[in-house]
Design a protein around this motif. Structure first.
Motif, PDB file in Angstrom:
ATOM      1  N   GLU A   9       0.828  -1.207   0.000  1.00 48.02           N
ATOM      2  CA  GLU A   9       0.000   0.000   0.000  1.00 48.02           C
ATOM      3  C   GLU A   9       0.865   1.261   0.000  1.00 48.02           C
ATOM      4  OE1 GLU A   9      -4.318   0.468   1.867  1.00 48.02           O
ATOM      5  OE2 GLU A   9      -2.744   0.456   3.390  1.00 48.02           O
ATOM      6  N   SER A  10       1.896   1.284   0.838  1.00 45.06           N
ATOM      7  CA  SER A  10       2.716   2.489   0.971  1.00 45.06           C
ATOM      8  C   SER A  10       3.651   2.700  -0.215  1.00 45.06           C
ATOM      9  CB  SER A  10       3.539   2.427   2.268  1.00 45.06           C
ATOM     10  OG  SER A  10       4.451   1.345   2.232  1.00 45.06           O
ATOM     11  N   SER A  11       4.008   1.609  -0.914  1.00 46.36           N
ATOM     12  CA  SER A  11       4.968   1.730  -2.021  1.00 46.36           C
ATOM     13  C   SER A  11       4.305   2.044  -3.358  1.00 46.36           C
ATOM     14  CB  SER A  11       5.781   0.439  -2.158  1.00 46.36           C
ATOM     15  OG  SER A  11       4.957  -0.650  -2.560  1.00 46.36           O
ATOM     16  N   GLY A  12       2.961   2.050  -3.380  1.00 41.78           N
ATOM     17  CA  GLY A  12       2.253   2.437  -4.598  1.00 41.78           C
ATOM     18  C   GLY A  12       1.843   1.307  -5.507  1.00 41.78           C
ATOM     19  N   ALA A  13       1.871   0.065  -5.004  1.00 40.24           N
ATOM     20  CA  ALA A  13       1.385  -1.062  -5.804  1.00 40.24           C
ATOM     21  C   ALA A  13      -0.136  -1.016  -5.879  1.00 40.24           C
ATOM     22  CB  ALA A  13       1.841  -2.393  -5.197  1.00 40.24           C
TER      23      ALA A  13
END
Length: 364
Positions: A240-244
């Motif tokens: 979620e935080s890495s933009g996947a």
């Protein structure tokens, strides 16, 4: 058997309400219009949760990969094409490392194109390029182009090591490509220990940056084992935080490098399933779980048959194919032709469809 809904590589039997909702959402209704048209229909909430339909800027849309099929019976939804068993890693769970030692499974570019052409003739809805690491082959882009030109949806999973900016740029041209799947097994040294190659986690992160820089959708894939299970929430947070766009959890099958002591107990599988379901409802990204057929489907209380031989086939680099990619029992060779006819008429496949599941035979 009634109509089927094909979505994200899976085929579901559906009732008339599901088809009506899909048809209505193609008009991009507002939330008020949609829920007024189908008040108190449980299918509506289920379809939103699964991502079959989704809301954007106040209107509802149908996911691009959704197809309504006349029947859910004997449809070849997916062919897994083991695109060579070459790999630069040696992951602790990998079932294909033992296959890489078999010289019978070597495949040159001409043979790969021939196999791809025979698969295309069978008209699967999607082709999954497996391995090994598919990006290690020089003919990766030509083979994807071959399937794309035929209008077949393509997916592939990569460890990210070879996913440079040039590859990322090249695959932007393929309109039938599913979100790229990135294999993750831990974080930092934990991931590297699992792959047995130092620096593999940094290369995975670099691959994700290359995908994001080129506007390519991607998701992480985690095989659940004793080693990875404690990190489930961490994996979701990282995705979620890495933009996947999402994360897919898969159940381990003890084959190749994987051993039975890496498996969870039945009660642990149930707890994992409940956790993933809860997270799927509250997260902004897609969180999916694939039990990979029995016995895990039984452990988590799903009345779901294994798709191997019913809706999917696996093809090896030699051209040999079988219902299951892990418990390989050769049915024929695609280079002999007639894969479409074999799919409908093979005695082995008919036996599987009547209940003789390869996974069950192994009594895992």
């Amino acid at each position: 058997m009634g109509k089927g809904l094909f979505y994200d590589g899976n085929l579901y039997s559906i009732n008339e309400w599901v088809e009506m909702i899909v048809t209505f959402c193609k008009k991009n209704p507002s939330e008020k219009e949609l829920f007024s048209e189908f008040p108190k229909r449980p299918e509506l909430g289920q379809m939103v949760t699964a991502g079959v339909i989704f809301e954007k800027n106040g209107s509802f849309f149908v996911a691009e990969s959704v197809k309504i099929l006349p029947s859910a019976e004997n449809v070849l939804t997916a062919v897994t094409f083991y695109f060579g068993f070459q790999c630069n890693l040696n992951c602790r769970h990998c079932h294909s490392r033992i296959m890489a030692k078999d010289s019978h499974e070597e495949m040159d570019e001409m043979q790969a194109k021939h196999i791809a052409n025979e698969i295309i003739k069978a008209k699967p809805l999607t082709v999954r390029l497996g391995g090994g690491e598919p990006l290690m082959r020089n003919d990766f882009l030509p083979i994807i182009s071959q399937f794309n030109a035929a209008g077949i949806t393509i997916s592939f999973t990569t460890n990210g090591w070879f996913l440079n900016r040039e590859i990322a740029q090249a695959i932007t041209q393929f309109k039938h490509l599913e979100p790229v799947r990135l294999s993750i097994h831990g974080f930092g040294e934990e991931h590297d220990d699992f792959t047995r190659v130092p620096g593999s986690f940094l290369r995975l992160q670099k691959a994700q940056r290359n995908l994001k820089d080129h506007g390519l959708e991607h998701k992480f894939v985690v095989v659940i084992s004793r080693q990875t299970e404690p990190n489930i929430l961490h994996f979701i947070d990282f995705s979620e935080s890495s933009g996947a766009e999402g994360i897919l959890f898969r159940a381990l099958k003890p084959s190749g490098n994987a051993s039975e002591d890496q498996l969870l107990r039945p009660d642990e599988w149930r707890a994992v399933y409940d956790l993933i379901q809860r997270e799927a409802k509250r997260r902004k990204i897609r969180v999916d779980f694939s039990p990979s057929g029995p016995p895990v489907t039984r452990y988590i209380g799903l009345d779901q048959k294994c798709l191997c031989g019913r809706n999917t086939l696996t093809v090896r680099p030699s051209g040999d194919y079988s219902a299951c990619g892990i418990y390989f029992d050769t049915i024929g060779n695609v280079l002999e032709g007639n894969l479409d006819k074999v799919w409908l008429n093979s005695p082995k496949l008919k036996s599987i469809r009547e209940g003789d599941c390869p996974c069950e035979r192994k009594k895992l």
